[in-house]
Structure formats: structure tokens, C-alpha cells
Design an enzyme around this catalytic site. Structure first.
Site, PDB file in Angstrom:
ATOM      1  N   LEU A 216     -25.491  94.380 -23.467  1.00  0.00           N
ATOM      2  CA  LEU A 216     -25.462  94.589 -24.908  1.00  0.00           C
ATOM      3  C   LEU A 216     -24.580  95.788 -25.276  1.00  0.00           C
ATOM      4  CD1 LEU A 216     -26.741  92.974 -27.107  1.00  0.00           C
ATOM      5  CD2 LEU A 216     -28.637  94.561 -27.156  1.00  0.00           C
ATOM      6  N   CYS A 217     -24.595  96.809 -24.416  1.00  0.00           N
ATOM      7  CA  CYS A 217     -23.815  98.006 -24.749  1.00  0.00           C
ATOM      8  C   CYS A 217     -22.321  97.710 -24.681  1.00  0.00           C
ATOM      9  CB  CYS A 217     -24.170  99.149 -23.818  1.00  0.00           C
ATOM     10  SG  CYS A 217     -25.314  98.728 -22.543  1.00  0.00           S
TER      11      CYS A 217
END
Lengths: 449, 182
Positions: A216-217
Site C-alpha cells: 500500500l505504501c
């Protein structure tokens, strides 16, 4: 040779049509199953009694229906929940432009019935979950061409639940073999599952490739691929801006367009190239291009297995065949092993004798803890009543314990448990959840009513 | 060897004993989550809430860290395990607005085992410990809330103050945080 005249019709061309099957089923040969007994009865069974269920009328399903019908199977049912889309027509050859929007199962059945005299395909335009055990029990063999793991697991659970055991011994007449095919681009596999005997879907769940996901990052801060940009819009921007006030619908062109535009902006911002509408569509809907030839190969293998199982003429595939023609042709068959701890199939249901329906839940829990063969510590118990999950007691989770504590004082009857009800019991003393089937003496059952 | 054809003949003659009732069997996801939930071994900083005790697939996890930057706060996470559990991880969202480098303002959580590193051998408990760890050791290298990550990297004191401000309820920069002290 009375079957020829009786069931298979008198016409000469029909006689000739099945002559190849006759050669296979009425003579012995070096490749036959060691216990094979050639007989004219076998073809009769295939053609007049054997009932096959085809699950899915898509890429594999069309091939399977055609193959099975041309191999002499006449009693075929097909289930599919989908309707025909323009993009299906290149490979799902039972469908034409005029059929777009109609249920796949109906159109496929109609086509086969019209094209192959004597064959009767019964369509079911519905989900597999819409049918119960009674429905599935009527088939001799199930063959599936599915595109979802959830559906495979459901089917697997269903055929396992049809098995019955006598004194721990599998009653083979309750066994329905499942032949499962799957394709993904140029890769495919075919497998034979003898529920309760060989590896099931759940035993080999880790063979399915995990869905492609990105951290997600990375998506949020350091995108490098066009896919990262699409995932960003899909996971973060959509929720924030909620442009259509609904979840993403991959079949709605407005949705895809919106995602395409936003992803383009983001790609420009990070100097990422290669973002196309097609890619957006593919990523959002998880599309893997289907290849007609792969479907044909896998369906042929599956249909052959169905025939082998129905006729017992050859040893069935043991039990997992992989096929790959990305680069040349590669195929390999190996025996997927049954997982002794499998959640679905190792659990042959244990019988739990109770004195009657007036027994309290607390007494039942005590007996699980005291019984020398279980000696449980703090069993958590759930059950399924009329298709709905019900938590009877979970001792270790405070919020559930408080709300299920009163169940302890209730009797099994009051809780809706009957003779044959299944208890799902989890305890630290066992690596798996154990399923118990309650057995109550008959006369008490009547008194309670 | 299984001789389908002779077996089915027998079946026709003496139709096997019909099974009792029409109880649908529990799904594999249900079997597995029952085990996971019954064996949840929560650290003392965590508790769970099940809105419907019959639905073990949907619940809330409350974390009240007792050390680190977030000591004294109270954070709720929603868990939703799908029919494909444990092949796919449960969906986890943070329902409390939090000033945290690895949790964004929509509640998305950047924890590897929730996405790319999920494996079916992991359990609900593994996720609980993962989330608890995020509060003890926020990781600025892997940010989801970039501003918070930059502050943590450059000025730990300011980061600590910002966290306190947010937990007490107030603005950090232009973002308003609801009070979430225990």
C-alpha cells in the site's frame, strides 16, 4: 447386442457413430485398467444412465459440453450464472451475436440439443449455491470449468458433505468424483478429485496463485508501474471522491473511464508510461486473457477423465496434470497428496452420542472435557441451523462469552439441535476444528416433537 | 478401483440411507475462523467486539497502547473475513482517525501481512500483533501518511506533540482529528 437396437436407435449412422467407443469398451487391451471387464453394458450405461453435471458454460464449459455430447453422454446438466457478452464469442463457440445478453446455460444447452440428436442437456441459469444436496446427489460425475476459487471451494465442500461413512469406512456409493479444469492464458490444469480418497481442493489450496497485490505504501508514495497508479485510484481515490456514490463496477464504462483519467493524471505526475485503457480495464476487473487453444486442451483432458471414470476402462488421471504452452509445450502429471490435516476432507465427521435432547449445553461441554478421548480444555462451539451460522458458546472472547453464556443452561432441543445436527468445535488441544454429528436415541427425538 | 457403474447399480437397488434434515455444512472459512477466534490470545492492550455473536467473520478490534507515542489512546479496527478466508486475508480498516505514518486518514493500514505478505498459515492473532506493533514502532520508511512520516523522521519531539494533539482532539496542520483518548 440388444442395446444397439433398443437404446441407441436403429439408424445405421448412429451405429457407426459409436463404433469407436465399442472398440474401446467391448475389447480388452494392453492399456486397459487391470480390472476392466469388457462388456456391451458399459456403453449402455454411458449413454442411457450416466448423469453428468457440467459446472460453468464459459470457455471450458462450451468445450466440455461439446466433447461429452460427442462422446455419447446424453444426460447432461449444466449450471452457469452468467449471461453472454460480446467478448465471449471468440472462444465460446456455442454462442452467436444474436445470443448476447441471454443466459449462457440456456443457449449452450439449446445449441447442443439441436446439434446432437439424442443428447439431452438441461440448463440451470443460476448459482451453484442455489442448489442443495438433493440436487447434487443425483449425478454420477461432476466436471467443472470455473473461474473462481470460492466456487471451487464451495463445490468441494458440497461433494464432501455428500459422503457417508459406516464405522469410519467410506460408503463408496455416496462418492461423486469431481473433474476440475482451470486455465489462465497459456497455462492450465486438469485434476481428478475422488472426495474422501484423494487430495481435494482444500488440501491443495496453496497451489492457487495469490492475487497480485502491491504494498500500500508503494501505491501511495512511490509508484513505479502503471498498475500502481490504477491501484491507487481504485483503493484510495475512489473511496475519497466517491464519484458515482457506489462501489466500483468493472462492467460500467463510466467507472472505468473515471479511473482511467485519474490514473493518467497520477502517471503523468510520476513520469510513468504505459498506462492504457485496456490495462485499466484489466487491472480493475482482474482480467487474464483467455486462450481458446488452452481451453480446448484442458477440456479435452477433463472430458477424457469423465469418460474413464464412467466406463472404468482405463486408470483415471492420478491426479493433477499441469499444462503450459507459453514457450513450447510442457505437461506434467503428479499425484497431489491428501493433506491429513485438511480442514475440509480430513474431518470425517465424528459422532457424538448424547442421551437425549434435554441435555444442557453445559453438560455437553463438560463431557467433551472429561471424555478420555478428547480431554478438551475450553472448547468453543458453533453450529449451522437452517443454513445460518450460530455461535453456541465461545469461552475465551469476553464479548461473545457474555452473550452466549445463557446458552449453557439451555437444553440441546431449546437451542434447535436435533439428531444429526453438526457441532463445530475448536479447542487448543487440536490443531483443527472438529466436526461432531449429534446422535440422539430415536424415541426421544419423537417425544421432543 | 472405483467402479462407478456397478456402484450406482447398487445404489439404485438399495438407495443409501437418506441423511437427516437439510443442514448446510459450515464453510471452510467458517471452520477456520471459529478456530482463530476461539484461540485469540489477545495482549492486555487489546479487546474485541462482535456486533453479532453468530457472525464470527465480522468484528472490531480495540487497541489501547500502554507505551510508546500512542499511550493512552484508543483505536478501533474493523475486521471482515470473506468466504475465501484464509486464502485471502481479512479486510482491516482503522475506524479511528489517527495521526500515524502507516495509517492514512481514510483508515487504510499499511501492514505487509494484510496484503502482499499474507499467507494462509497466518491467523487473526498474527494481524492483532502486527497492528499492536504499528503503534509501538511507527515506521517512517514505509509511509502512507507522508507528512506524519516526515515529521517522525526529522523531529521526534514534534511528532510526539502532534500525536498528543491529535489524540486529544484538534488540528494537526489543516487536518482535524477527533478525540480518541481512553
Amino acid at each position: 447386442m440388444d442395446i444397439g437396437n433398443e437404446t441407441l436407435g436403429n439408424q445405421d449412422h448412429l451405429q457407426r457413430r459409436w463404433s469407436h467407443l465399442r472398440k474401446l469398451l467391448e475389447r480388452s487391451g494392453p492399456f486397459c485398467h487391470p480390472d476392466f471387464e469388457p462388456s456391451a453394458e458399459i456403453l449402455n450405461f454411458v449413454m442411457s444412465s450416466c448423469k453428468v453435471l457440467v459446472i460453468g458454460a464459459g470457455g471450458l464449459g462450451c468445450e466440455l459440453l461439446k466433447n461429452l455430447a460427442l462422446m455419447g453422454f446424453r444426460e447432461i446438466h449444466v449450471i452457469d450464472m452468467d449471461t453472454i457478452d460480446l467478448s465471449n464469442l471468440n472462444r465460446q463457440f456455442l454462442f452467436r451475436i444474436k445470443d448476447i445478453g441471454k443466459p449462457k446455460a440456456d443457449v449452450a444447452a439449446e445449441f447442443i440439443n439441436a446439434r446432437i440428436p439424442g443428447c439431452k442437456v438441461t440448463p440451470h441459469y443460476s448459482k451453484i449455491q442455489d442448489f442443495d444436496e438433493e440436487f447434487y446427489r443425483q449425478f454420477h460425475i461432476i466436471v467443472s470449468g470455473l473461474d473462481s476459487i470460492v466456487a471451487r471451494r464451495w463445490m468441494n465442500g458440497m461433494i464432501l458433505s455428500l459422503l457417508s461413512y459406516n464405522e469410519g469406512e467410506l460408503d463408496q456409493s455416496t462418492l461423486i468424483p469431481m473433474v476440475d479444469g482451470g486455465t489462465e492464458g497459456f497455462k492450465g490444469n486438469a485434476r481428478v478429485i475422488l472426495p474422501g480418497i484423494s487430495a481435494c481442493i482444500e488440501c491443495t489450496l496453496d497451489l492457487f496463485p495469490p492475487q497480485v497485490t502491491y504494498p500500500l505504501c508503494t501505491i501511495a508514495n512511490t509508484p513505479r508501474l502503471p498498475e500502481h497508479c490504477i491501484e491507487y485510484v481504485k483503493l484510495i481515490q475512489w473511496g475519497k471522491e466517491n464519484p458515482f456514490d457506489c462501489p466500483i463496477d468493472g462492467d460500467d464504462p463510466n467507472h472505468i473511464n473515471w479511473i482511467y483519467e485519474k490514473a493518467q493524471e497520477r502517471a503523468r505526475q510520476f513520469n510513468i508510461g504505459g498506462l492504457t485503457f485496456r490495462l485499466v480495464h484489466g487491472v480493475v476487473k482482474n482480467i487474464i486473457p483467455a486462450v481458446a487453444s488452452t481451453n480446448a486442451v484442458i477440456a479435452a483432458s477433463c472430458a477424457t477423465e469423465v469418460f474413464k471414470l464412467a466406463s472404468s476402462c482405463c486408470l483415471p488421471l492420478n491426479n493433477y496434470m499441469v499444462f503450459n504452452d507459453v514457450d513450447g509445450i510442457y505437461t506434467y502429471t503428479y499425484e497431489a497428496e491428501k493433506n491429513p490435516d485438511c480442514l475440509a476432507c480430513s474431518n470425517n465427521v465424528k459422532t457424538l452420542d448424547v442421551k437425549d435432547g434435554n441435555m444442557k449445553l453445559q453438560e455437553l461441554i463438560d463431557s467433551l472435557c472429561e471424555n478420555p478421548s478428547y480431554q478438551m480444555k475450553s472448547p468453543g462451539i458453533t453450529t449451522v441451523i437452517d443454513g445460518k451460522n450460530k455461535t453456541l458458546y465461545l469461552p475465551l472472547i469476553k464479548s461473545i462469552e457474555e452473550r452466549t453464556r445463557e446458552n449453557l443452561k439451555k437444553t440441546l432441543n431449546e437451542l434447535g439441535l436435533k439428531n444429526g445436527s453438526q457441532l463445530i468445535v475448536a479447542d487448543v488441544t487440536n490443531p483443527n476444528t472438529i466436526i461432531f454429528s449429534l446422535r440422539m436415541p430415536k424415541e426421544n427425538d419423537m417425544v421432543v416433537e | 478401483m472405483i467402479k462407478l457403474f456397478s456402484l450406482k447399480q447398487q445404489k439404485k437397488d438399495g438407495e443409501s440411507a437418506p441423511r437427516v434434515g437439510n443442514q448446510k455444512k459450515a464453510s471452510a472459512a467458517q471452520l477456520r475462523i471459529t478456530k482463530d477466534i476461539n484461540e485469540l490470545n489477545l495482549p492486555k492492550t487489546c479487546s474485541t467486539e462482535f456486533p453479532d455473536p453468530d457472525d464470527l467473520l465480522t468484528f472490531k478490534l480495540i487497541i489501547c497502547p500502554d507505551e510508546g507515542f500512542y499511550r493512552g489512546g484508543k483505536f478501533a479496527f474493523s475486521f471482515k473475513a470473506g468466504p475465501n478466508y484464509p486464502h485471502e486475508p481479512p479486510k482491516v480498516k482503522c475506524e479511528t482517525q489517527v495521526y500515524h505514518p502507516n495509517i492514512d486518514l481514510e483508515g487504510n493500514v499499511c501492514l505487509n501481512i494484510l496484503r502482499e505478505d499474507w499467507k494462509p498459515v497466518l491467523t487473526v492473532n498474527s494481524i492483532v500483533y502486527g497492528l499492536q506493533y504499528l503503534f509501538l514502532e511507527p515506521n517512517p520508511e514505509d509511509p502512507l501518511n507522508k507528512e506524519a512520516a516526515e515529521v517522525l523522521q526529522n523531529n521526534r519531539r514534534l511528532f510526539e506533540q502532534n500525536v498528543q494533539k491529535a489524540m486529544r482532539g484538534g488540528y494537526v496542520g489543516s487536518v482535524f482529528f477527533e478525540r480518541c483518548l481512553k
